[in-house]
Write an enzyme that holds these catalytic residues in place. Structure first.
Site, PDB file in Angstrom:
ATOM      1  N   CYS A 287     -11.613  -0.176   7.579  1.00  0.00           N
ATOM      2  CA  CYS A 287     -11.041   1.205   7.633  1.00  0.00           C
ATOM      3  C   CYS A 287     -10.704   2.301   6.556  1.00  0.00           C
ATOM      4  CB  CYS A 287      -9.297   0.938   6.951  1.00  0.00           C
ATOM      5  SG  CYS A 287      -8.098   2.094   6.907  1.00  0.00           S
TER       6      CYS A 287
ATOM      7  N   GLU B  72       1.131  -0.991   0.038  1.00  0.00           N
ATOM      8  CA  GLU B  72       0.543  -0.081   0.121  1.00  0.00           C
ATOM      9  C   GLU B  72       0.747   1.126  -0.201  1.00  0.00           C
ATOM     10  OE1 GLU B  72      -3.661  -1.093   2.247  1.00  0.00           O
ATOM     11  OE2 GLU B  72      -2.184  -1.202   3.759  1.00  0.00           O
TER      12      GLU B  72
END
Lengths: 620, 620
Positions: free
Chosen positions: B398, B307
């Site tokens: 998230c 990420e």
């Protein structure tokens, strides 16, 4: 002219197989010079000894000793550690086919004895499951790699048997295979392995032994794929090619190595059982892959995430995953398609992959390896990120021993026989024994395009020597076999001249990631621009489509060895900064200062420093 | 004209802070119309209720009840499950700032009571470690997310306190913060969290309470970074920004959200302690990121693997990770830089990110969310691969609750005050109370460029109204604030006309992934070409650099709602197949048939079907 049923190679269809071409053995082809021969020597002298050390250092042998009860301690490494041992044994076996070596023979025997001790009475063998999770055997086939490891064991045993080494290995492998047949064929357990590999191995064991259940199990494992037999391992059914039955799947998808090993197995089963639907679906996927998912280097796998194929035309050069093992598996698959069909396009892809995606995996000294083979590295790319530099080994070793086993079998991929005669697929100086014919190849390929073939031994009858004219050649018959039919006599010679003029190639317009760029090739070699050879920042170089290209021989470039460089009249763009990298004005009007850009064969990159590299340069 | 020390916003520097600008509160700005106001309403009516349900369904509240001893069962989900509860509470608190709601108030109180029960006597609170690994508290800060979760708890508590809700929450948060101070500051434990977030939270708690140790701990956690305090979690020190001290790091690197939260904290600490070296290093990284690592949409993070930020200019549109939370964190960071410096460029990036990377995260109905926000989706892209379509929730939730908390605070980012007057950063119809001044904004932005500002209340003294002229505007003062200095009277009006002519933008020549392509913008909006709007395959469209562009209003496009489409005279290339996608002949001589290509604002994509989308089209 057919060859004997059992030759010393890794993929040897039976005499009843639906094979257009028949392989020759590893020991039937002697490579004497050129980069492939040099690599094979390096493999024997440097890489294999390194691999043997690493198997001790990383704990692979230790794990098997734990299973055998001859060592104490903890299991080390990932659950498929055994597979590296088997790939290494296979590499050693094929090396023994070419050169006898007592130490290597002893290693094969030692591993055979160790495996015999470690193997369960019922034939099961896997150090991770025996030592760490004895109660979970076959409970998690989606990620357990149990049959995957079995497949590598079988391939190692077949290799050893075909070169006359390691009798115990074959016994162990057969006991395991019999156990698998019992478990998954006789009892009709619906399980299939999340990582294909067992399929092609079982077919080979069938070829070696003539024992039909091995072929039946391979066929069943392929037929059962895509029917939801695999509980998802969290990455989706397509990750492990369980999204569709193999006959329905149109494209190479998911984890690249899994797809490619699976398709090698699909063609192997076709070769032996003649089920045309298997060949058809595999060819369909191969064509789609080659047209839309293959890098210029022959590399496969566009994504680091899941080590996967991407969408069609998703081929980023910088973030190419291009796993070395995918290149190896691609060669395995294309080789089987070549045997099945006799079509030159499969040998073309093998050549491209061999000299570029695959050859780039190993350093010039044979001591370091790439797991990931991108077509671009930027100046600020982090060492810690894949692929940084080549490494001596990996925590998931995987690629290095796989490299070694393929390098040891180069001879297998050079020529074949058929009823019509002999086919020469790859150009390597040396000698080829193909059935009753023997001939020598004299060439400085890939540095020079002249290939001379001299007949050394021949049957009296007329036969055809078919020589592949590579698809990249400028001749009218490029992409086919040029045939020479004669009643040959020893001493007869033919010469083929291949066009090694350097050429610029453009990408298909749908390959977004290299739009407006151009790459350079010469013969089978893709070239790249390494920072170390440039006077300008490699990111500032641009190339005109009609740039003048000059070939420069280098007999011994430091760190690299023999090579041929290409110098191009290029442009160096002025370096401009901007606070925001998007603008309503085009910046391609930048002035370019003339410079010489120097390219080196891609397979020789990263042998001098860790700086930037590009295969594709923007068009001026 | 300064505002009171405590306003109802998430980032409120103290009156002693080194802030050029002072924020106004969430409740000081009323958004009445336009996409942001509509989103805020949808957030309250649809997204937040959905989030509350998901916290039950996914087990987040269950986990805390396990820790409190009021429920039985197994811990569910990843170890940072608590953070979603805290983000959701924060979203609810800010929503309460605008509209009172008994149910939401009750939710905040309930969570406060639950946390009070779950919290250990020493102040520690983390359901995963209390329930699953009670003996491993602080043993694995590199991946434990313990301080990360604490940070979100603190932010939720500060939000609740600033809107006058959830007194217990603040008590719980302070006990945890006091425990952290005791553990990591007083005892000088060298640990720092692998995922930054606690830093900015502690500064805010200091701002709320005036308790200096919170600021000192935040400062220490930042100073200790890059000194090897973190045991590697296997992804390298740069993954979690421990590779260099923050003052030495020149570029945004590693996991994007981690870097961005860290830098928000860096600026927060600067604001309160005045250490110029912190501001300098953060501005340096911001400038490098904006110039070389930012997508046209403001999105950040080029790689799915880790990420992470990529190399400089590594910005693939198809494989952009562009995490929604990175866009949120980028807005947090730029906002703090804006407060610190008063420079328009930070508000410019906020606007771009808000209307594109961030706004694209949520479906038009407020019920589905993107975790990953690419700038291209191919026709054969798999649903199962990120980002497929938007999802109602994620196993690692998230993003959705993070979206909700930012949407609830839109008012905070609209205007600021300073000694000189009031600054208007974002153009939203509604009313703004900025210190003693109150004004109304009338505009149909971003659909229309006319912005009318009418003074409703004003002090008698002369003051300056500064209006940001976006960097993309054609006016000479674009990228600065246009100032209007007067002794204002109620009823006074000014008008700003922004240039909403559609424009084509070209990428910097080093952005390899979109070379030879062009994108379309209008005002703050990036546009995209969705398959559903085209007569040709979106992959066959090409655009000339001087293409005629026509704006078309759509009051209620099915599935999308109010929008403005742009139609372009484009070309449709003939579709050609080839067996091998590289050729020595250029294929850009293909004939293009004239077609109309229709673009829709990027933030409105994927509201109709799951087919192809491109932000960048190849140049004709």
């Amino acid at each position: 002219m057919t060859t004997e049923a059992q030759v010393s190679g890794p993929a040897v269809p039976t005499s009843e197989a639906k094979a257009a071409l028949r392989p020759v053995g590893v020991r039937d082809v002697l490579l004497t010079a050129g980069p492939l021969a040099q690599w094979q020597r390096l493999n024997e002298q440097t890489s294999i000894p390194l691999g043997l050390k690493q198997l001790e250092a990383a704990g692979n042998l230790h794990n098997l000793r734990l299973a055998a009860g001859t060592a104490q301690g903890e299991f080390r490494g990932p659950r498929f550690m055994d597979s590296d041992v088997y790939k290494q044994v296979e590499a050693v076996a094929w090396a023994l086919a070419v050169n006898a070596d007592d130490d290597l023979t002893a290693f094969v025997d030692e591993v055979g004895s160790l495996l015999e001790k470690a193997q369960r009475d019922n034939g099961y063998l896997n150090s991770y499951y025996q030592v760490v999770k004895p109660d979970e055997v076959y409970d998690h086939l989606e990620y357990s790699h149990e049959m995957y490891c079995a497949g590598h064991l079988i391939q190692a045993a077949v290799a050893a048997a075909r070169v006359g080494a390691g009798a115990k290995l074959l016994e162990v492998a057969r006991r395991f295979a019999d156990h698998l047949v019992d478990e998954f064929l006789t009892r009709d357990n619906p399980g299939i392995d999340g990582h294909p590999e067992i399929e092609t191995a079982l077919v080979e064991l069938y070829r070696l032994t003539g024992h039909q259940p091995y072929l039946s199990l391979a066929s069943k494992l392929i037929d059962d794929r895509g029917k939801g037999a695999i509980v998802s391992s969290g990455m989706g059914a397509h990750y492990l090619q369980d999204h569709l039955p193999v006959r329905d799947a149109d494209t190479a998808i998911g984890h690249a190595v899994r797809q490619l090993y699976l398709d090698a197995g699909v063609v192997d089963v076709y070769l032996e059982n003649g089920d045309e639907s298997l060949l058809e679906c595999s060819v369909r996927r191969w064509e789609d892959m080659v047209a839309r998912k293959t890098y210029l280097t022959g590399a496969l796998g566009s994504r680091h995430s899941h080590e996967a194929f991407g969408d069609r035309y998703e081929l980023p050069p910088d973030r190419a995953y291009a796993e070395t093992c995918a290149a190896i598996a691609s060669i395995h698959w294309s080789w089987r398609l070549l045997l099945a069909t006799g079509e030159a396009r499969y040998a073309d892809l093998i050549e491209r992959t061999l000299y570029n995606a695959f050859a780039g995996s190993t350093s010039a000294d044979g001591e370091r390896f790439f797991y990931v083979n991108p077509l671009q590295r930027r100046a600020d790319h982090l060492e810690g990120d894949d692929p940084g530099r080549r490494n001596p080994w990996f925590s998931c070793a995987c690629c290095p021993p796989n490299i070694m086993r393929l390098v040891a079998t180069f001879g297998h991929y050079v020529a074949t026989t058929s009823d019509a005669g002999v086919q020469l697929h790859q150009f390597v100086p040396g000698t080829v024994q193909a059935g009753a014919a023997k001939f020598s190849v004299e060439t400085d390929y890939p540095w020079n395009g002249t290939v001379r073939i001299r007949i050394d031994e021949t049957p009296d009858d007329e036969w055809t020597l078919a020589v592949r004219i590579p698809q990249w050649d400028s001749a009218n018959d490029a992409g086919t076999y040029r045939t020479f039919t004669r009643a040959w006599k020893p001493g007869d010679e033919i010469t083929v001249e291949l066009d090694l003029a350097p050429r610029l190639v453009h990408p298909h317009r749908r390959i977004d990631a290299v739009r407006g760029s151009v790459a350079m090739e010469r013969g089978p070699l893709v070239y790249c621009f390494e920072q170390v050879d440039q006077s300008a920042d490699v990111e500032d170089l641009v190339l005109a489509p009609d740039a003048e290209l000059r070939v420069r021989d280098a007999e011994d470039l430091a760190g690299v060895g023999r090579t041929v460089l290409i110098e191009a009249n290029a442009g160096k763009l002025q370096h401009e900064d901007s606070a925001w990298p998007y603008s309503t004005s085009r910046n391609d009007g930048l002035t370019a200062e003339p410079v010489t850009a120097t390219a080196i064969p891609y397979f020789q990159w990263d042998n001098r420093d860790g700086r930037a590299m590009r295969v594709w340069l923007p068009l001026a």
